[in-house]
Every structure is written in C-alpha cells, then in structure tokens.
Write an enzyme that holds these catalytic residues in place. Sequence first.
Site, mmCIF file in Angstrom:
data_model
loop_
_atom_site.group_PDB
_atom_site.id
_atom_site.type_symbol
_atom_site.label_atom_id
_atom_site.label_comp_id
_atom_site.label_asym_id
_atom_site.label_seq_id
_atom_site.Cartn_x
_atom_site.Cartn_y
_atom_site.Cartn_z
ATOM 1 N N ASP A 1 -2.031 5.165 7.967
ATOM 2 C CA ASP A 1 -3.442 5.332 8.334
ATOM 3 C C ASP A 1 -4.354 4.816 7.225
ATOM 4 O OD1 ASP A 1 -2.862 7.417 6.492
ATOM 5 O OD2 ASP A 1 -4.762 8.316 7.072
ATOM 6 N N GLU A 2 -5.588 4.606 7.584
ATOM 7 C CA GLU A 2 -6.669 4.289 6.632
ATOM 8 C C GLU A 2 -6.283 3.198 5.628
ATOM 9 O OE1 GLU A 2 -9.080 8.513 6.724
ATOM 10 O OE2 GLU A 2 -7.433 8.315 5.295
#
Length: 538
Positions: free
Chosen positions: A342-343
């Site tokens: 993620d991210e």
Amino acid sequence: MRQHHRTACVIGSLLLIAAAGTSSSAATPTKAPDRAGPTPLGQIVPAPMKVEPGGAGFEITAKTPIRVGSGNPDERRLGEYLAGILRPSTGYRLPVTDREGKGGIRLRISAEPENKVLGGEGYRVISTRGSLTITSWSSTGLLHGVQTVRQQLPAAVEKKTPQRGPWRVAGGTIKDMPRYAYRGAMLDVSRHFFPVEHVKRYIDQLALYKMNKLHLHLSDDQGWRIAIDSWPRLATYGGSTQVGGGPGGHYTKDQYKDIVAYAASRGLQVIPEIDMPGHTNAALASYAELNCNGVAPPLYTGTNVGFSSLCVNKDVTYKFVDDVVRELAALTPGGSVHIGGDEAHSTSHEDFVTFMGKVQPVVAKYGKTVMGWHQLAGAKPAKDAVVQYWGYDRTGQAERDQVVNAAKQGTKLVLSPADRAYLDMKYDKDTPLGLTWAGYVEVQRAYDWDPGTYLQGAPADSVLGVEAPLWTETLSTPAHLDYMAFPRLPGIAELGWSPAATHDWGAYKGRLAGQAPRWDALGINYYKSPQVPWPAER
C-alpha cells in the site's frame, strides 16, 4: 491501509488514559444482574449459531473434576488451560483427570457426525445439573467451546484471587460454528515496538472472542522488528528507534517463535507482514545498496507515509526479498506471508506492477500464500493471493472496482474498511489517542455493517472474513491498545463469527455491555462509549 494525509507527529497525545477509560460519559447504566442468577445461555460475544436453553444447568463446586480422554494430549492441554482460569478465582482444586465418570466438566474431541457437521472450529456445549460437556471435532473447536463456557460464568472468574460464587452455567445446549474462516486482528509493532509479553496479552484478548488470525506488521518506515540472519542490520539498526524516538526494539528468532507458539496454543495463526516496496525506510537506512542512489537515508521517527521505496530495478532488491521471505517463512508454520503493497507513492505504477510480479513467486517458492493490501489488485494478484481491503467511504469507485474485478476473477478478500474496522481511529473529537483521517468510528459504526454485502459486486464466496487493524502511531502501552480496541474489537469478532441473522445492534449492545465486568476483572482499560448501556458500578 492507513491515512493519505498524515498529520504531524502526535506524541503530545500519548496521554496516560486510565482516567479517560473511567471518566467518559455513558448512557444511563442498567441495573447490575442478580449475582445468584447465571448468565442466560448464549448471552455472550460473539453470538452463537444455535442456543437451546433448558434445565437446571451446571454448578462448579469444590468437588468438580475436569475429565479428559486417556492419552489425548489436546484434551489434557485444554483441560489444564480451563483449570488455570478457574482455580484462582474459585479456590477449588479442579483436578484434570482421565478417570471415567459421569459428573463434572468433560472435554471431548470426537469425530461424531454431530461434531463434524460443525466443521473444524465448531463446538457443542451441553449444560445439565450433573455435568458440563464441551465437544468438538478439533482441538481448536474445543478451545472455542472453553471460551464460551468462560463467558457463561460470572465475570469474577477472571480474577486471580478467590472470589465468592456460585459458579453456574445456565442449562441447555449451544451448537456453534463460525460464519467466516478468517477472523483476524492486526497489531502494528513497527510504529511503536511492543515486547513479547504485551503481544501475548493481546493474543489472550483475541482468543476470548474466538479470533483466529494475528497479523503482525513487522516492518515500516519507523522500525524493523524481526531478526534476519542474512541481513542483520535490519533489526539491530533499522529496529533501533520508533515514532517520536526512543529505543525501539526487535524480536529475536526465538522470541518470534515463542509468539507463534503461544498464538497457536490460543487458536490463532500468525501472519507476518513485511511491507514493500513502500514503507521501507528502516530497511533503506540499514543497507545503502537497497537505495537506487546507493545512499542510506537517516532513520525516521515521524508519521508521514509514501516517501520511501525499494529500488525496483536492482537485482540486490530481489536477493533481499528472497532472503527475508525465506527466513520468515521458516519461522512461521502458518500458510501466509503478507507483503504489504500500500501507499507506494514513490514507486511508479509500472515499477509497482514489476515488483509485485517478481515478489509473489518468491512467497510461493517458500510454500506460502501471498497476502497484500488491496493495491495488489492493481497489479496482477497471484492465483491464490488474498487481498486485504482497507478502503472507506471516500475511496474512489475506480479503486473499489479494481478490487471487485479481482474478486470476480478468483482473488479472495479480507475486509478491513478503515472507517469501520480500524481500531486506531478516534471514537470522537475528545478521544485522547488515535487518528481521524478515515473519520470518527464509534462502537455502533464499527459493528453495524455486513461483510457479505459491503463491497457491492464482489461475489459473496470471495470474502474470507474480516480483520481489525490496530496501527500504533499514537499508541505505546498496553493501556493504549486496550482503550482503542475495546469495546470495538468484540464487534468485529462477532461480524466474523456469528450468523448474519443474529446481526442486530439493539441486541448486541446489551450483550456487549455485559462484557464490562469481565474487562474490569481482566484489567482491560476500555472506552465507556455513551452508545452502550454499561452496567452500574458496584
């Protein structure tokens, strides 16, 4: 997985909140139950599948034995576990014996058809005047039955000194099994490090509510928490700090194995996470060669996200991944390794797809199934990969569609919507801990959603279950964990375990309120939500 707009470090909010746990406003208390009357059968959390009350019920006395099968080590182990809970508070001897007899508490693992139909985690409890019998097809199911009996007994049973009885279990039969196979909680030990004894304490809390997965977030920008022999500086240097500074820490391999074994004894499987290619500053600071420019950045103690990335185009990156996954897989008997994903804002989409295409086969190479945050759906999930959805109300439709489309093509889902299941979100504006990027999450909001219909368009059979993540940017003590997890954690556990037909906030909040004396006895520092009719203090 976490916020898109990190606020400045909130160390000033790391307050001692024992007072907050007792001073929050609450709804008008209900009258405390009559101590002489047992808890009505099935008035527990999670709600059981089928309850048939009737009869006088069972009472534990000074003459009660705990009967287990001759030569059955799992029955004996669980008998000793139950005795360990009951002996301090009752003051009774409660011998665990394999001698035959009709009376007392009986624990049985049996492949009888009525047990097999309840599956590998199901169980039956039969409470009569003369005996209390817990049966299951498996040791895990038997453990869940023990937890049910524990909740049927007065809350004082949790105390470590002798208490006044009686110790009654209401009469009747409970037949129970879980709705979903995956009922998890995640603990972030990277932002703030939690030693082994704190993790074990959390495991015990999860086991009480029949959760069966412990997802450990072992690496992030602020700290690397597991010893890797082939890359020793990951732990010794990358693990040497945490959010706001401080000594940080890491688990030796023996300590990690101790956590895994303890979790298994409580019916939980550990799923380790090494987050990559982003959230990797602790690794990048430890080894310069993992950076594209060959220069190691300083250690990081803030709370921003999205600024770090492994160098996708370097061969050494994949040697690093192979070594880490190999060593971690060897330590973890469970079937999954979580690779984050993620991210990764500092990784181009093309590089992200390339990276995931190379890393997923490494996990398979060492006999594990890939888990990843739902951004993995934007690459090409492996055939048996599990995607963990952490979106929320403001998540764009295109991102949701990506996950739904992956599910339609066979990818399995674990649901952790941030504005429902993230235990680090503040309850309201006055909550002294936690974050707000996904909004405030009061107790009813955490409970009042259906995993089966949450992601519109996703096949119902694609949902493996639910997970309640607990991120620790602002949490550094067991009291902090307690305050943010309770009373929301039991609600997520119920969503994972109980039949959809039992889902009702009005009924649930009463059962939840009944847990408060038990938390008091266990020393759990919970938030007294005004949405819950807590019992009057006595």
